[in-house]
Design a protein around this motif. Structure first.
Motif, PDB file in Angstrom:
ATOM      1  N   ALA A  37       0.789  -1.201   0.046  1.00 31.03           N
ATOM      2  CA  ALA A  37       0.165   0.007  -0.143  1.00 31.03           C
ATOM      3  C   ALA A  37       0.983   1.272   0.017  1.00 31.03           C
ATOM      4  CB  ALA A  37      -0.939  -0.135   1.183  1.00 31.03           C
ATOM      5  N   LEU A  38       2.024   1.070   0.583  1.00 33.95           N
ATOM      6  CA  LEU A  38       3.024   2.458   0.691  1.00 33.95           C
ATOM      7  C   LEU A  38       3.813   2.399  -0.233  1.00 33.95           C
ATOM      8  CD1 LEU A  38       3.099   2.195   4.445  1.00 33.95           C
ATOM      9  CD2 LEU A  38       1.480   3.809   3.270  1.00 33.95           C
ATOM     10  N   ASP A  41       4.576   5.726  -2.737  1.00 32.20           N
ATOM     11  CA  ASP A  41       4.952   6.998  -2.224  1.00 32.20           C
ATOM     12  C   ASP A  41       6.516   6.731  -1.305  1.00 32.20           C
ATOM     13  OD1 ASP A  41       2.805   8.190  -2.878  1.00 32.20           O
ATOM     14  OD2 ASP A  41       1.435   7.458  -0.927  1.00 32.20           O
ATOM     15  N   GLN A 126      -5.903   1.183   9.538  1.00 35.90           N
ATOM     16  CA  GLN A 126      -6.658   1.804   8.273  1.00 35.90           C
ATOM     17  C   GLN A 126      -5.607   2.594   7.557  1.00 35.90           C
ATOM     18  OE1 GLN A 126     -10.078   1.581   7.987  1.00 35.90           O
ATOM     19  NE2 GLN A 126     -10.040   0.150   9.795  1.00 35.90           N
ATOM     20  N   ILE A 127      -5.209   1.762   6.267  1.00 34.98           N
ATOM     21  CA  ILE A 127      -4.143   2.478   5.528  1.00 34.98           C
ATOM     22  C   ILE A 127      -4.450   4.036   5.073  1.00 34.98           C
ATOM     23  CG2 ILE A 127      -3.315   2.225   3.252  1.00 34.98           C
ATOM     24  CD1 ILE A 127      -2.005   0.304   4.966  1.00 34.98           C
ATOM     25  N   ASP A 128      -5.596   4.179   4.852  1.00 37.25           N
ATOM     26  CA  ASP A 128      -5.702   5.849   4.431  1.00 37.25           C
ATOM     27  C   ASP A 128      -5.353   6.583   5.570  1.00 37.25           C
ATOM     28  OD1 ASP A 128      -6.528   5.134   1.988  1.00 37.25           O
ATOM     29  OD2 ASP A 128      -8.800   5.206   2.387  1.00 37.25           O
ATOM     30  N   GLU A 129      -5.996   6.273   6.949  1.00 32.60           N
ATOM     31  CA  GLU A 129      -5.392   7.209   7.853  1.00 32.60           C
ATOM     32  C   GLU A 129      -4.011   7.069   8.087  1.00 32.60           C
ATOM     33  OE1 GLU A 129      -7.401   6.228  11.749  1.00 32.60           O
ATOM     34  OE2 GLU A 129      -9.289   6.081  10.510  1.00 32.60           O
ATOM     35  N   LYS A 131      -1.753   6.714   5.885  1.00 35.69           N
ATOM     36  CA  LYS A 131      -1.111   7.637   5.029  1.00 35.69           C
ATOM     37  C   LYS A 131      -1.100   9.137   5.564  1.00 35.69           C
ATOM     38  CE  LYS A 131      -1.465   5.019   0.499  1.00 35.69           C
ATOM     39  NZ  LYS A 131      -2.175   5.020  -0.625  1.00 35.69           N
ATOM     40  N   VAL A 132      -2.143   9.586   6.091  1.00 33.42           N
ATOM     41  CA  VAL A 132      -2.204  10.921   6.411  1.00 33.42           C
ATOM     42  C   VAL A 132      -1.190  11.259   7.383  1.00 33.42           C
ATOM     43  CG1 VAL A 132      -3.664  12.488   7.585  1.00 33.42           C
ATOM     44  CG2 VAL A 132      -4.552  11.112   5.840  1.00 33.42           C
ATOM     45  N   GLN A 135       2.546  11.143   6.121  1.00 30.66           N
ATOM     46  CA  GLN A 135       2.648  12.271   5.215  1.00 30.66           C
ATOM     47  C   GLN A 135       3.017  13.484   6.229  1.00 30.66           C
ATOM     48  OE1 GLN A 135      -0.733  13.465   2.989  1.00 30.66           O
ATOM     49  NE2 GLN A 135       0.336  13.195   0.885  1.00 30.66           N
TER      50      GLN A 135
END
Ligand SMILES: Nc1ncnc2c1ncn2[C@@H]1O[C@H](COP(=O)(O)OP(=O)(O)OP(=O)(O)O)[C@@H](O)[C@H]1O
Ligand SMILES: [Mg+2]
Length: 466
Positions: A37-38, A41, A126-129, A131-132, A135
């Motif tokens: 997933a990462l 980036d 939660q991958i989306d979380e 990611k934030v 970042q």
């Protein structure tokens, strides 16, 4: 401080690559999932236990880490995770470690944040979380890094009292900064007038002892019998004339720095006493029986080669090695590229202000003279010559005559290029010979010619080697 050395340069080639993220996770399916997933980036580095994680951490210095607290051999406890966290942060206190815990382990997560973790996550991730959060962590880390870069850069400004932009003197500045952070004895070597005392003062002022005294004593200026009591003090009645007890420089410099100038002149018995102090931090007053503990940092300077003195048995080897744990050699002024004119301009400014004279600079000939002169007395001689020139100057510019420097150009003017070239060449070789104390082999090496060529030139130009 150690952390700085671990920071890769900010503008590194790495920058064009993806930022490095270390994922410490023993569950291989979660690890693979995160990597997948990462990976777009980040350059994801995977480690499944603490030893591997630390090895990668040391090698790659990732700015951000995600750390599963439950690691083998105790995957159901947070022990290994906490140990890894603390080890990583002690290696690089600026690393952003995001702790990942199992469900219902929020206490551990909070504890980890208390111990320096940047943030935490509870499984399932939660991958989306994530990611934030990642970042933001990378962003903060980058800002911090830029900030430190700026700070480091401003630290490399020259010291207020010491000027110089040449690589040779910059190296000295770097040593000053390094040793100021320690309490080790320092030996400063260099020709007379190169700034040895100034260096000692700069180290003192940058050290934690700066509020303590900075005491200077010139070992060659005081007769040996008096020097002992001057340094170590004496008890009442220790010798004829010792009417009262007196504290020596070691004692009065307590909490500060004692700078022993011209250390090469110290007599052998006093060398023994000094060595004893460096080993045990204790002294005995002359005629005294008790040993006194003293917290003082010793720095020493010499413009003579102590190695020669050691060979001749005038300087103790053990003292040399104790004193010279850190040695700072000061380059002669003539070898500091570009610094002569920088110093000259600054001194001219100072002295013309002091003398309320309007002098705008140096004539071209004076600049030539300043640049080619050998400066045996180094910065002190430059100071003296400019001080004098400012007083003597009649025009708005300093001339070689004001500086009492005759320069070959002026002598050679009007004599045609061929003669001028010959004159310059002769002067150049003469100076090089002088610098190398008449050693032709060394001179040839310095001038980049073979020995026979140099002999030929010397004959052609009428140079007789003494
Ligand atoms: N880099 C420098 N920038 C500005 N001034 C300097 C610099 N180096 C030396 N000086 C000045 O030159 C003079 C000589 O410096 P200092 O007394 O420290 O030299 P030294 O090596 O101890 O000389 P000596 O061997 O004669 O004792 C001092 O006035 C000092 O302020
Ligand atoms: Mg000095």
């Amino acid at each position: 401080m150690t952390q700085y050395s671990n920071i890769p340069p900010f503008q590194s080639s790495r920058e064009k690559e993806k930022p490095r993220l270390l994922v410490v996770e023993d569950d291989s399916s979660i690890a693979t999932q995160m990597k997948w997933a990462l990976a777009q980036d980040y350059e994801v580095l995977l480690a499944e236990d603490r030893p591997n994680a630390l090895e990668l951490f040391r090698q790659e210095i990732p700015p951000v880490v995600t750390l599963d607290l439950g690691l083998p051999p105790h995957p159901s406890e947070a022990k290994e995770g906490f140990a890894a966290l603390s080890e990583m942060l002690s290696h690089d206190g600026f690393a952003k470690v995001i702790v990942i815990t199992g469900q219902g382990e929020k206490d551990n997560a909070l504890k980890a944040v208390g111990e320096g973790a940047y943030d935490f996550f509870c499984k399932p991730i939660q991958i989306d979380e994530l990611k934030v959060v990642l970042q933001r962590a990378f962003y903060v880390s980058q800002l911090e890094r830029e900030n430190r870069e700026l700070q480091l850069r401003s630290n490399s400004e020259p010291f207020a009292a010491m000027l110089g932009t040449s690589p040779q003197i910059q190296e000295v500045f770097a040593s000053i900064r390094k040793v100021a952070a320690t309490d080790a004895p320092v030996l400063i070597t260099g020709e007379s007038g190169t700034g040895k005392e100034l260096v000692a003062k700069a180290i003192h002022q940058l050290s934690t002892r700066k509020t303590g005294p900075f005491s200077v004593i010139n070992c060659s200026a005081i007769p040996e019998t008096l020097l002992e009591s001057e340094l170590f003090g004496h008890e009442k009645g220790a010798f004829t004339g010792a009417h009262i007890q007196r504290k020596g420089r070691f004692e009065t410099a307590r909490g500060g720095t004692l700078f022993l100038d011209e250390i090469g002149e110290l007599s052998l018995p006093l060398q023994v006493k000094l060595l004893r102090f460096l080993q045990e931090q204790r002294i005995e007053r002359v005629g005294g029986r008790e040993e006194i503990f003293i917290d003082v940092r010793v720095m020493a300077a010499t413009n003579r080669d102590l190695k020669d003195a050691m060979k001749e048995g005038r300087f103790r080897e053990d003292l040399y090695y104790r004193l010279g744990v850190v040695t700072i050699p000061l380059p002669p002024l003539r070898d500091r590229e570009g610094d002569i004119l920088l110093l000259a301009a600054s001194l001219l400014h100072r002295y013309s202000d002091e003398n309320k004279k309007k002098i705008s600079g140096f004539t071209t000939q004076a600049i030539g003279a300043l640049e080619t002169y050998h400066w045996p007395g180094n910065v002190r001689e430059l100071e003296n010559r400019i001080k004098r020139a400012v007083i003597m100057a009649e025009g708005s510019k300093i001339t070689p005559k004001d500086l009492e420097l005759s320069f070959q150009y002026t002598k050679l003017e009007g004599r045609g290029l061929r003669e001028a070239r010959k004159g310059l060449e002769k002067d150049f070789i003469l100076r090089a010979l002088q610098r190398n104390k008449g050693n032709v082999t060394k001179t040839a090496e310095e001038l980049g010619v073979s020995r026979p060529t140099l002999y030929g030139l010397m004959e052609k130009l009428g140079i007789k080697n003494r």
